[in-house]
Design a protein around this motif. Structure first.
Motif, PDB file in Angstrom:
ATOM      1  N   THR A  12       5.474  -3.653  -0.907  1.00  0.00           N
ATOM      2  CA  THR A  12       4.754  -3.376   0.285  1.00  0.00           C
ATOM      3  C   THR A  12       5.822  -2.612   1.171  1.00  0.00           C
ATOM      4  O   THR A  12       6.824  -3.526   1.366  1.00  0.00           O
ATOM      5  CB  THR A  12       4.110  -4.449   0.808  1.00  0.00           C
ATOM      6  OG1 THR A  12       3.147  -5.072  -0.226  1.00  0.00           O
ATOM      7  CG2 THR A  12       3.380  -4.172   1.880  1.00  0.00           C
ATOM      8  N   THR A  13       5.624  -1.743   1.711  1.00  0.00           N
ATOM      9  CA  THR A  13       6.452  -0.907   2.753  1.00  0.00           C
ATOM     10  C   THR A  13       6.168  -1.026   3.987  1.00  0.00           C
ATOM     11  O   THR A  13       5.139  -0.643   4.206  1.00  0.00           O
ATOM     12  CB  THR A  13       6.858   0.441   1.996  1.00  0.00           C
ATOM     13  OG1 THR A  13       6.868   0.346   0.841  1.00  0.00           O
ATOM     14  CG2 THR A  13       8.188   0.883   2.670  1.00  0.00           C
ATOM     15  N   ILE A  14       7.133  -1.490   4.807  1.00  0.00           N
ATOM     16  CA  ILE A  14       7.034  -1.186   6.326  1.00  0.00           C
ATOM     17  C   ILE A  14       7.948   0.079   6.722  1.00  0.00           C
ATOM     18  O   ILE A  14       9.322  -0.207   6.518  1.00  0.00           O
ATOM     19  CB  ILE A  14       7.651  -2.514   6.953  1.00  0.00           C
ATOM     20  CG1 ILE A  14       6.892  -3.617   6.801  1.00  0.00           C
ATOM     21  CG2 ILE A  14       7.636  -2.228   8.872  1.00  0.00           C
ATOM     22  CD1 ILE A  14       7.599  -5.032   7.241  1.00  0.00           C
ATOM     23  N   CYS A  15       7.262   1.009   7.002  1.00  0.00           N
ATOM     24  CA  CYS A  15       7.995   2.272   7.470  1.00  0.00           C
ATOM     25  C   CYS A  15       7.990   2.350   9.175  1.00  0.00           C
ATOM     26  O   CYS A  15       7.130   2.098   9.568  1.00  0.00           O
ATOM     27  CB  CYS A  15       7.322   3.517   6.956  1.00  0.00           C
ATOM     28  SG  CYS A  15       7.664   3.754   5.017  1.00  0.00           S
ATOM     29  N   TYR A  16       9.269   2.638   9.333  1.00  0.00           N
ATOM     30  CA  TYR A  16       9.289   2.724  10.854  1.00  0.00           C
ATOM     31  C   TYR A  16      10.327   3.787  11.286  1.00  0.00           C
ATOM     32  O   TYR A  16      11.001   4.476  10.405  1.00  0.00           O
ATOM     33  CB  TYR A  16       9.967   1.564  11.393  1.00  0.00           C
ATOM     34  CG  TYR A  16      11.271   1.143  11.026  1.00  0.00           C
ATOM     35  CD1 TYR A  16      12.574   1.240  11.951  1.00  0.00           C
ATOM     36  CD2 TYR A  16      11.647   0.681   9.671  1.00  0.00           C
ATOM     37  CE1 TYR A  16      13.818   0.906  11.628  1.00  0.00           C
ATOM     38  CE2 TYR A  16      12.933   0.354   9.358  1.00  0.00           C
ATOM     39  CZ  TYR A  16      14.079   0.412  10.161  1.00  0.00           C
ATOM     40  OH  TYR A  16      15.170   0.267   9.996  1.00  0.00           O
ATOM     41  N   TRP A  20      11.292  -3.357   2.411  1.00  0.00           N
ATOM     42  CA  TRP A  20      10.510  -3.677   1.211  1.00  0.00           C
ATOM     43  C   TRP A  20      10.306  -5.111   0.920  1.00  0.00           C
ATOM     44  O   TRP A  20      11.228  -5.870   1.394  1.00  0.00           O
ATOM     45  CB  TRP A  20      11.212  -3.276  -0.132  1.00  0.00           C
ATOM     46  CG  TRP A  20      11.124  -1.676  -0.443  1.00  0.00           C
ATOM     47  CD1 TRP A  20      12.145  -0.884  -0.073  1.00  0.00           C
ATOM     48  CD2 TRP A  20      10.227  -1.108  -1.098  1.00  0.00           C
ATOM     49  NE1 TRP A  20      11.697   0.475  -0.579  1.00  0.00           N
ATOM     50  CE2 TRP A  20      10.485   0.195  -1.190  1.00  0.00           C
ATOM     51  CE3 TRP A  20       9.036  -1.390  -1.785  1.00  0.00           C
ATOM     52  CZ2 TRP A  20      10.066   1.186  -1.964  1.00  0.00           C
ATOM     53  CZ3 TRP A  20       8.346  -0.320  -2.334  1.00  0.00           C
ATOM     54  CH2 TRP A  20       8.599   0.953  -2.352  1.00  0.00           C
ATOM     55  N   LEU A  21       9.009  -5.415   0.699  1.00  0.00           N
ATOM     56  CA  LEU A  21       8.694  -6.782   0.345  1.00  0.00           C
ATOM     57  C   LEU A  21       7.831  -6.746  -0.889  1.00  0.00           C
ATOM     58  O   LEU A  21       6.814  -6.085  -0.964  1.00  0.00           O
ATOM     59  CB  LEU A  21       8.205  -7.775   1.333  1.00  0.00           C
ATOM     60  CG  LEU A  21       7.840  -9.004   1.060  1.00  0.00           C
ATOM     61  CD1 LEU A  21       9.058  -9.946   1.042  1.00  0.00           C
ATOM     62  CD2 LEU A  21       6.757  -9.841   2.015  1.00  0.00           C
ATOM     63  N   SER A  22       8.507  -7.218  -1.960  1.00  0.00           N
ATOM     64  CA  SER A  22       7.710  -7.336  -3.219  1.00  0.00           C
ATOM     65  C   SER A  22       7.487  -8.495  -3.816  1.00  0.00           C
ATOM     66  O   SER A  22       7.934  -9.235  -4.570  1.00  0.00           O
ATOM     67  CB  SER A  22       8.696  -6.478  -4.329  1.00  0.00           C
ATOM     68  OG  SER A  22       8.822  -5.276  -3.817  1.00  0.00           O
ATOM     69  N   PRO A  23       6.216  -9.078  -3.295  1.00  0.00           N
ATOM     70  CA  PRO A  23       5.618 -10.438  -3.845  1.00  0.00           C
ATOM     71  C   PRO A  23       5.099 -10.341  -5.233  1.00  0.00           C
ATOM     72  O   PRO A  23       4.870  -9.453  -5.660  1.00  0.00           O
ATOM     73  CB  PRO A  23       4.571 -10.703  -2.637  1.00  0.00           C
ATOM     74  CG  PRO A  23       4.260  -9.354  -2.367  1.00  0.00           C
ATOM     75  CD  PRO A  23       5.153  -8.501  -2.058  1.00  0.00           C
ATOM     76  N   THR A  24       5.174 -11.387  -5.924  1.00  0.00           N
ATOM     77  CA  THR A  24       4.605 -11.538  -7.219  1.00  0.00           C
ATOM     78  C   THR A  24       3.485 -12.344  -7.024  1.00  0.00           C
ATOM     79  O   THR A  24       3.310 -13.152  -6.446  1.00  0.00           O
ATOM     80  CB  THR A  24       5.692 -12.204  -8.219  1.00  0.00           C
ATOM     81  OG1 THR A  24       5.927 -13.689  -7.509  1.00  0.00           O
ATOM     82  CG2 THR A  24       6.909 -11.289  -8.432  1.00  0.00           C
TER      83      THR A  24
END
Length: 559
Positions: free
Chosen positions: A487-491, A441-445
């Motif tokens: 924003t999700t990077i699924c792998y 996960w990356l959750s920018p504001t």
């Protein structure tokens, strides 16, 4: 004496604290470690102390590509036992890493920040100490899950409503608030709707924040700031103490709750959606968080990546993505929000939402009665051939509607399995870690304007697709002024190449977010040494206590 296995080697990369030292561990020599485990066994019971290799490996698992196994796991059952655990850790200079439930998927799970640390799992602190129906609050310990509080309220206080996140029934309330997470209801800013933290400092002292610091204060559960400097924030996203309980605020169950939902098929309309909704949040017309999910976020909750249809090619082509949109009846952008209040307030809010969205989209409003009708329509649509679009849309938001009403559901966890090569069996675990899912996960504001939303969507899409991934993305209105963009990077965790790609992708995405000024509101353990946090960012007003580094060294700031 408990046997101390050799430190478990991991297959991931632990983060550094910026000086090249892994996590700033304070691990002592083998004698002091053995002494600590013996003392912990006496203090909390040997059945709650485990330094076996099997358990260390279990806690060293992660949904992310970065993993770090602990050298043992402790499970204290009371705040007094947590005090004893911390005092023994300080005495023997053995670092401890507290977790509430260990469900921090995509951000480190239950892994400590560095080698030589002992996980302190607070799952046995699972008591709901108090519920006050008149003033609307509950006092919960660190191991209380969303599901437990929901069921307790449903059975005993049905007129009260809690806030719920999409992390499922088994995620803890305190754990999410410690990361300043967000839910769905008018109480969705969970940190600001909590107070009176009970905290064990690194010297074993127990304190309470806010008015809870004053004996017999009548507003200990009712006001956040207290008297003097407000200390709640010091204990979230930090290593200054172990929070063992807190007060969380509840709300009277409204006379009426409705969801509003709509989809937009044009990718380019994202900015218009944001700009139309912002005034409703700023004016207070809409009081809950609003979720704006892209097509991939919803598609991933319904199915896994179509490897067989793409011949194994990744990422999805534009054509295949459009085909999946049609198949699962989702838009390029899919919006969900809640309306709460009396019949009159809800009616007026519906009118305001329709007016604000004129020319952008036509919202559908869903309540219990309409949902029941839509589900019946969905059941017969394949035979009769009418109402399919509406029924599909409402069926899609059923679980999200439950979240708006404060019920934690597990359906949204399915999206973590997007890159699996095997379909999820009906009896499979709902826990992404146990299921073997891979996600970061990356959750920018960012400011709540269409311009900034479009800018982040461009950055995320370019970055993920360049590394062979699809951008699973949601914009969440934290307030009328700001939003975050999980924003999700699924792998595929079984694929070494995808795992390495995910690491590189995350690093580039993180760097681009920071450069653009879209600072994440929370971090995974792999990034806590890379965000530039320092005493200047965290402040110098931390409670005075010796040996602060024995608590989660390397967590967020090098304090």
């Amino acid at each position: 004496m408990i046997a101390i296995d050799d430190p478990v080697q991991t297959d991931g990369t632990a983060q550094t604290d910026g000086t090249g030292q892994l996590g700033g561990s304070t691990q002592g020599d083998r004698t002091s470690i053995a002494d600590a485990f013996q003392e912990w066994s006496t203090a909390i019971g040997s059945q709650h102390v485990d330094a076996s290799e099997a358990v260390c490996r279990q806690y060293g698992r992660s949904t992310s590509p970065w993993r770090q196994a602990p050298i043992g796991v402790l499970s204290p059952g009371t705040a007094d036992e947590v005090q004893a655990v911390v005092r023994i850790a300080a005495k023997n200079r053995v670092a401890v890493y507290p977790v509430s439930g260990g469900k921090n998927w995509g951000l480190g799970d239950a892994c400590p920040t560095g080698p030589g640390q002992v996980v302190v799992h607070l799952r046995r602190l699972n008591r709901i100490r108090e519920v006050n129906e008149e003033l609307g609050y509950a006092v919960v310990e660190a191991g209380v899950t969303q599901g437990r509080l929901y069921e307790h309220l449903r059975e005993n206080y049905p007129d009260l409503m809690m806030d719920a996140t999409g992390a499922g029934p088994n995620a803890t309330i305190v754990g999410n608030i410690m990361e300043r997470g967000f839910g769905h209801s008018p109480l969705g800013d969970r940190f600001h709707n909590s107070c009176n933290y009970e905290v064990v400092l690194s010297n074993g002292e127990l304190i309470r924040t806010g008015f809870g610091a004053f004996e017999n204060a009548t507003t200990a559960h009712l006001l956040k700031a207290g008297l003097g400097p407000s200390r709640d924030g010091l204990f979230t996203q930090s290593n200054l103490g172990v929070v063992t309980s807190m007060t969380v605020w509840l709300m009277p169950r409204p006379e009426r709750v409705e969801a509003f939902a709509f989809k937009v098929d044009d990718d380019a309309r994202l900015g218009a959606i944001i700009d139309a909704l912002r005034p409703l949040r700023l004016q207070g017309t809409l009081t809950s968080t609003i979720h704006i999910a892209n097509d991939l976020r919803l598609i991933s909750s319904k199915t896994t990546y179509p490897y067989d249809e793409t011949g194994g090619q990744t990422p999805l082509t534009r054509e295949k993505r459009q085909e999946l949109r049609q198949r699962y009846q989702v838009g390029a952008w899919n919006v969900l929000g809640g309306v709460y209040g009396s019949h009159a307030i809800v009616r007026a809010t519906r009118d305001a939402v329709r007016k604000a969205l004129r020319g952008v989209a036509t919202p559908r409003f869903v309540n219990d009665g309409r949902l029941a009708l839509a589900k019946r329509a969905l059941a017969i649509s394949s035979r009769v051939g009418i109402g399919r679009g509406f029924a599909e849309q409402v069926g899609c938001i059923e679980s999200a509607y439950e979240l708006l009403k404060g019920k934690p559901v597990a359906e949204h966890l399915r999206g973590a399995a997007w890159r699996r090569r095997e379909s999820i069996k009906s009896d499979a675990s709902q826990d992404p870690l146990d299921r073997g899912d891979g996600l970061v996960w990356l959750s920018p504001t960012l400011p709540m304007t269409g311009e900034h939303a479009v800018a982040w969507e461009k950055i995320a899409t370019e970055t993920l697709e360049s590394h062979g991934f699809e951008p699973l993305m949601t914009f969440v209105s934290i307030s009328g002024r700001a939003m975050c963009a999980p924003t999700t990077i699924c792998y595929d965790r079984t694929d070494v190449t995808q795992t390495q790609q995910a690491q590189r992708c995350y690093k580039q995405l993180f760097d681009r977010a920071m450069k653009a000024g879209y600072t994440p509101y929370r971090l995974g353990t792999q990034s806590m040494g890379d965000a530039g946090l320092s005493s200047k960012a965290s402040g110098d007003a931390a409670p005075s206590a010796p040996s602060p580094s024995v608590l989660a060294p390397g967590r967020y700031a090098p304090l």
